[in-house]
Motif scaffolding. Structure first.
Motif, PDB file in Angstrom:
ATOM      1  N   GLU A 114      30.177 -47.461 -17.380  1.00 12.95           N
ATOM      2  CA  GLU A 114      31.549 -47.932 -17.179  1.00 12.95           C
ATOM      3  C   GLU A 114      32.325 -47.041 -16.201  1.00 12.95           C
ATOM      4  OE1 GLU A 114      33.077 -50.375 -21.002  1.00 12.95           O
ATOM      5  OE2 GLU A 114      33.234 -48.207 -21.172  1.00 12.95           O
ATOM      6  N   VAL A 115      33.339 -47.662 -15.585  1.00 10.56           N
ATOM      7  CA  VAL A 115      34.258 -46.933 -14.702  1.00 10.56           C
ATOM      8  C   VAL A 115      35.684 -47.283 -15.111  1.00 10.56           C
ATOM      9  CG1 VAL A 115      35.124 -46.708 -12.343  1.00 10.56           C
ATOM     10  CG2 VAL A 115      32.660 -46.883 -12.739  1.00 10.56           C
ATOM     11  N   ALA A 116      36.503 -46.264 -15.303  1.00 14.80           N
ATOM     12  CA  ALA A 116      37.941 -46.485 -15.536  1.00 14.80           C
ATOM     13  C   ALA A 116      38.594 -46.371 -14.164  1.00 14.80           C
ATOM     14  CB  ALA A 116      38.494 -45.447 -16.509  1.00 14.80           C
ATOM     15  N   PRO A 117      39.181 -47.480 -13.672  1.00 13.14           N
ATOM     16  CA  PRO A 117      39.601 -47.544 -12.267  1.00 13.14           C
ATOM     17  C   PRO A 117      40.669 -46.519 -11.887  1.00 13.14           C
ATOM     18  CG  PRO A 117      40.407 -49.453 -13.514  1.00 13.14           C
ATOM     19  CD  PRO A 117      39.511 -48.693 -14.433  1.00 13.14           C
ATOM     20  N   ALA A 118      40.723 -46.227 -10.578  1.00  9.15           N
ATOM     21  CA  ALA A 118      41.643 -45.194 -10.080  1.00  9.15           C
ATOM     22  C   ALA A 118      43.096 -45.628 -10.219  1.00  9.15           C
ATOM     23  CB  ALA A 118      41.327 -44.892  -8.623  1.00  9.15           C
ATOM     24  N   HIS A 119      43.911 -44.704 -10.608  1.00 14.43           N
ATOM     25  CA  HIS A 119      45.369 -44.883 -10.555  1.00 14.43           C
ATOM     26  C   HIS A 119      45.999 -43.500 -10.472  1.00 14.43           C
ATOM     27  CE1 HIS A 119      45.853 -44.929 -15.303  1.00 14.43           C
ATOM     28  NE2 HIS A 119      45.597 -43.728 -14.853  1.00 14.43           N
ATOM     29  N   ALA A 135      29.627 -37.552 -18.099  1.00 14.23           N
ATOM     30  CA  ALA A 135      30.616 -38.424 -17.452  1.00 14.23           C
ATOM     31  C   ALA A 135      31.424 -37.556 -16.497  1.00 14.23           C
ATOM     32  CB  ALA A 135      31.523 -39.067 -18.476  1.00 14.23           C
ATOM     33  N   TYR A 136      32.103 -38.220 -15.555  1.00 13.03           N
ATOM     34  CA  TYR A 136      32.895 -37.441 -14.610  1.00 13.03           C
ATOM     35  C   TYR A 136      34.324 -37.943 -14.592  1.00 13.03           C
ATOM     36  CZ  TYR A 136      32.671 -41.515 -11.611  1.00 13.03           C
ATOM     37  OH  TYR A 136      32.813 -42.791 -11.137  1.00 13.03           O
ATOM     38  N   THR A 137      35.206 -37.080 -14.147  1.00 16.53           N
ATOM     39  CA  THR A 137      36.522 -37.520 -13.740  1.00 16.53           C
ATOM     40  C   THR A 137      36.640 -37.096 -12.295  1.00 16.53           C
ATOM     41  OG1 THR A 137      38.880 -37.497 -14.264  1.00 16.53           O
ATOM     42  CG2 THR A 137      37.735 -35.436 -14.523  1.00 16.53           C
ATOM     43  N   ALA A 138      37.263 -37.928 -11.487  1.00 17.86           N
ATOM     44  CA  ALA A 138      37.474 -37.555 -10.091  1.00 17.86           C
ATOM     45  C   ALA A 138      38.967 -37.354  -9.912  1.00 17.86           C
ATOM     46  CB  ALA A 138      36.951 -38.632  -9.168  1.00 17.86           C
ATOM     47  N   VAL A 139      39.355 -36.180  -9.452  1.00 19.99           N
ATOM     48  CA  VAL A 139      40.767 -35.858  -9.257  1.00 19.99           C
ATOM     49  C   VAL A 139      40.961 -35.520  -7.793  1.00 19.99           C
ATOM     50  CG1 VAL A 139      42.619 -34.215  -9.799  1.00 19.99           C
ATOM     51  CG2 VAL A 139      41.108 -35.029 -11.608  1.00 19.99           C
ATOM     52  N   ASN A 164      31.109 -43.008 -16.221  1.00 18.34           N
ATOM     53  CA  ASN A 164      30.094 -42.443 -17.112  1.00 18.34           C
ATOM     54  C   ASN A 164      28.687 -42.868 -16.697  1.00 18.34           C
ATOM     55  OD1 ASN A 164      28.546 -41.420 -19.126  1.00 18.34           O
ATOM     56  ND2 ASN A 164      29.605 -42.479 -20.814  1.00 18.34           N
ATOM     57  N   PRO A 165      28.057 -42.093 -15.815  1.00 14.40           N
ATOM     58  CA  PRO A 165      26.679 -42.405 -15.418  1.00 14.40           C
ATOM     59  C   PRO A 165      25.654 -41.868 -16.421  1.00 14.40           C
ATOM     60  CG  PRO A 165      27.602 -40.644 -14.029  1.00 14.40           C
ATOM     61  CD  PRO A 165      28.604 -40.948 -15.096  1.00 14.40           C
ATOM     62  N   SER A 166      26.096 -41.240 -17.510  1.00  9.17           N
ATOM     63  CA  SER A 166      25.147 -40.688 -18.484  1.00  9.17           C
ATOM     64  C   SER A 166      24.630 -41.802 -19.391  1.00  9.17           C
ATOM     65  CB  SER A 166      25.815 -39.589 -19.320  1.00  9.17           C
ATOM     66  OG  SER A 166      26.534 -40.159 -20.401  1.00  9.17           O
ATOM     67  N   SER A 167      23.814 -41.429 -20.364  1.00  7.63           N
ATOM     68  CA  SER A 167      23.266 -42.454 -21.247  1.00  7.63           C
ATOM     69  C   SER A 167      23.943 -42.439 -22.622  1.00  7.63           C
ATOM     70  CB  SER A 167      21.753 -42.236 -21.397  1.00  7.63           C
ATOM     71  OG  SER A 167      21.537 -40.918 -21.847  1.00  7.63           O
ATOM     72  N   GLU A 168      25.024 -41.677 -22.749  1.00  8.23           N
ATOM     73  CA  GLU A 168      25.715 -41.548 -24.041  1.00  8.23           C
ATOM     74  C   GLU A 168      27.182 -41.935 -23.884  1.00  8.23           C
ATOM     75  OE1 GLU A 168      24.299 -40.276 -26.829  1.00  8.23           O
ATOM     76  OE2 GLU A 168      22.375 -40.053 -25.782  1.00  8.23           O
ATOM     77  N   PRO A 169      27.813 -42.416 -24.964  1.00  9.85           N
ATOM     78  CA  PRO A 169      29.263 -42.608 -24.886  1.00  9.85           C
ATOM     79  C   PRO A 169      29.935 -41.249 -24.682  1.00  9.85           C
ATOM     80  CG  PRO A 169      28.379 -43.503 -26.951  1.00  9.85           C
ATOM     81  CD  PRO A 169      27.275 -42.743 -26.288  1.00  9.85           C
ATOM     82  N   MET A 170      31.061 -41.275 -24.048  1.00  7.64           N
ATOM     83  CA  MET A 170      31.805 -40.042 -23.804  1.00  7.64           C
ATOM     84  C   MET A 170      33.200 -40.223 -24.397  1.00  7.64           C
ATOM     85  SD  MET A 170      31.067 -37.444 -21.627  1.00  7.64           S
ATOM     86  CE  MET A 170      32.082 -36.080 -21.182  1.00  7.64           C
ATOM     87  N   VAL A 171      33.639 -39.257 -25.173  1.00  6.88           N
ATOM     88  CA  VAL A 171      34.958 -39.337 -25.812  1.00  6.88           C
ATOM     89  C   VAL A 171      35.737 -38.084 -25.469  1.00  6.88           C
ATOM     90  CG1 VAL A 171      36.207 -39.447 -28.015  1.00  6.88           C
ATOM     91  CG2 VAL A 171      34.035 -40.682 -27.763  1.00  6.88           C
ATOM     92  N   TRP A 172      36.979 -38.273 -25.067  1.00  4.79           N
ATOM     93  CA  TRP A 172      37.819 -37.094 -24.879  1.00  4.79           C
ATOM     94  C   TRP A 172      39.227 -37.347 -25.380  1.00  4.79           C
ATOM     95  CZ3 TRP A 172      35.839 -39.339 -20.195  1.00  4.79           C
ATOM     96  CH2 TRP A 172      36.773 -40.064 -19.455  1.00  4.79           C
ATOM     97  N   LEU A 173      39.895 -36.239 -25.654  1.00  7.29           N
ATOM     98  CA  LEU A 173      41.308 -36.260 -26.041  1.00  7.29           C
ATOM     99  C   LEU A 173      42.136 -36.304 -24.766  1.00  7.29           C
ATOM    100  CD1 LEU A 173      43.655 -35.742 -28.150  1.00  7.29           C
ATOM    101  CD2 LEU A 173      43.312 -33.311 -27.662  1.00  7.29           C
ATOM    102  N   ASP A 174      43.055 -37.257 -24.681  1.00  7.42           N
ATOM    103  CA  ASP A 174      44.034 -37.306 -23.600  1.00  7.42           C
ATOM    104  C   ASP A 174      45.353 -36.759 -24.122  1.00  7.42           C
ATOM    105  OD1 ASP A 174      42.646 -38.625 -21.507  1.00  7.42           O
ATOM    106  OD2 ASP A 174      42.993 -40.578 -22.427  1.00  7.42           O
ATOM    107  N   GLY A 175      45.913 -35.806 -23.418  1.00  6.78           N
ATOM    108  CA  GLY A 175      47.263 -35.332 -23.737  1.00  6.78           C
ATOM    109  C   GLY A 175      48.138 -35.622 -22.526  1.00  6.78           C
ATOM    110  N   LEU A 176      49.210 -36.343 -22.716  1.00  4.70           N
ATOM    111  CA  LEU A 176      50.080 -36.664 -21.571  1.00  4.70           C
ATOM    112  C   LEU A 176      51.538 -36.324 -21.885  1.00  4.70           C
ATOM    113  CD1 LEU A 176      47.610 -38.975 -21.251  1.00  4.70           C
ATOM    114  CD2 LEU A 176      49.058 -39.596 -19.318  1.00  4.70           C
ATOM    115  N   ASP A 177      52.285 -36.090 -20.799  1.00  9.69           N
ATOM    116  CA  ASP A 177      53.699 -35.721 -20.931  1.00  9.69           C
ATOM    117  C   ASP A 177      54.628 -36.885 -20.588  1.00  9.69           C
ATOM    118  OD1 ASP A 177      53.427 -36.012 -18.224  1.00  9.69           O
ATOM    119  OD2 ASP A 177      53.878 -33.936 -17.710  1.00  9.69           O
TER     120      ASP A 177
END
Ligand code: GTQ
Length: 360
Positions: A114-119, A135-139, A164-177
């Motif tokens: 999957e890819v979460a599109p750029a914004h 998985a990667y994030t591109a900044v 996420n080009p890996s073979s596992e689900p990836m989960v992370w905590l998002d903290g936003l202001d």
């Protein structure tokens, strides 16, 4: 005289005579029509004696939460959701997407392929990786591959996508202001076309530039946010364990370090304080409270968090929150490592941060 003994929920000053108040109603109605309101009816609710928050202590156990993340994957794709996130909603602030009055927290899941599109948006985001690797994030045109325990920054107004080009689900905590940004009505957001997704710098460029106690000469910071947008867990963990061998333990925090911007020595992010702490097995911290409500993500270990009147048994990948000015203690049954974030840095910049070590 008929009077009540305390303020009501709107903060109406109670010592004001109820009958006299009746007599003032025509004035209030008349003034209201001109957009004028009497301060004396709300003063003590506005300017409180102590920090007041509806946020309550809360705990999200990972074994409870994970099946919901997996089920979310069955009902919506990342493409459709844009960001497939389950918000950690404070039970005292339901429907507001808040974990404290000022902070957002959510758990984002991205499946293999999957890819979460750029914004991009004015709100800054932090990621703390909970599960998976690869998985990667591109900044801002640079990819970084993420692993559990890594702390990753998306600075304000930088293009970012996740894949996420890996073979596992990836989960992370998002903290936003975004609640802070929205408080000041200063939010902007854009969705990106293909161009913005282009990778323009090799992975590791930021680390080479700013992560090795070296800086390119004539370096000009792009913003107040750390140019180092990934802080790998293996490095942070090693630093914490080494600290524990060379320093006395802090009675209130055990061994706790803040993520910094290596260019300024200040907070890694301008709007959120980010920290990591090691609590050795068998240790219990002494009571501590501050005006900065704090979100915790457990990386390793098991233990107990006593927050106000609440007692939470925590294990790896759990999350919990200590609201503003609520005293808490943390105990570790096994060596525990905890990530945490708060709005402390904003309060420090405004000169309003307070903390209390011990019970008054
Ligand atoms: O990954 O950009 O949890 O924009 C909430 C808003 C994640 C993100 C969230 C966002 C993002």
């Amino acid at each position: 005289m008929e009077s009540t003994s305390s303020s009501d929920s709107d903060g109406v000053v109670s010592t004001v005579d109820r009958i006299a108040e009746q007599g003032r109603m025509p004035f209030y109605d008349k003034a209201s029509a001109e957009n004028l309101a009497p301060l004396w009816r709300v003063l003590h609710g506005l300017v409180t004696e102590q920090p007041k928050t509806n946020a309550v202590p809360a705990h999200w156990s990972y074994p409870t939460v994970r099946p919901y993340l997996m089920e979310a994957c069955e009902i919506i794709s990342t493409e459709e959701a844009e960001r497939r996130v389950l918000v950690l909603e404070n039970p005292g602030l339901r429907g507001q997407s808040r974990i404290t009055q000022s902070l957002f927290a959510g758990l984002q899941i991205i499946l293999p392929g999957e890819v979460a599109p750029a914004h991009r948006h004015v709100a800054s985001a932090l990621r703390f990786i909970v599960e998976g690797s690869g998985a990667y994030t591109a900044v801002a045109g640079e990819k970084t591959t993420m692993e559990a325990g890594d702390f990753v920054i998306t600075p304000s107004w930088t293009w970012h996508d996740h894949g996420n080009p890996s073979s596992e689900p990836m989960v992370w905590l998002d903290g936003l202001d975004m609640h802070v940004v929205n408080l000041m009505s200063a939010s902007f957001r854009e969705s990106g076309g293909e161009n913005e997704r282009l990778v323009t710098r090799a992975e590791g460029s930021s680390y080479a530039e700013a992560g090795c106690n070296l800086l390119p000469i004539d370096y000009k910071p792009a913003s107040e946010t750390s140019p180092l947008f990934s802080y790998p867990y293996r490095v942070s963990r090693e630093a914490l364990y080494r600290l524990s061998r060379s320093r006395d333990i802090d009675r209130h925090h055990a061994y706790k370090m803040a993520y910094i911007n290596p260019v300024t020595g200040g907070s890694a992010m301008p709007t959120m304080t980010t920290q990591i702490q090691f609590i050795p097995r068998g240790f219990t911290t002494e009571p501590y409270r501050s005006t900065a409500g704090t979100v915790f993500s457990v990386i390793e270990g098991t233990g107990r968090a006593v927050i106000g009147d609440a007692i939470f048994e925590f294990g790896p990948k759990d999350h919990f929150v200590a609201p503003s000015w609520t005293s808490f203690v943390l105990s570790a049954d096994e060596d525990a490592v905890l990530f945490s974030y708060s709005d402390r840095i904003i309060q420090e910049k405004l000169g309003i941060f307070r903390e209390l070590r011990g019970n008054d």
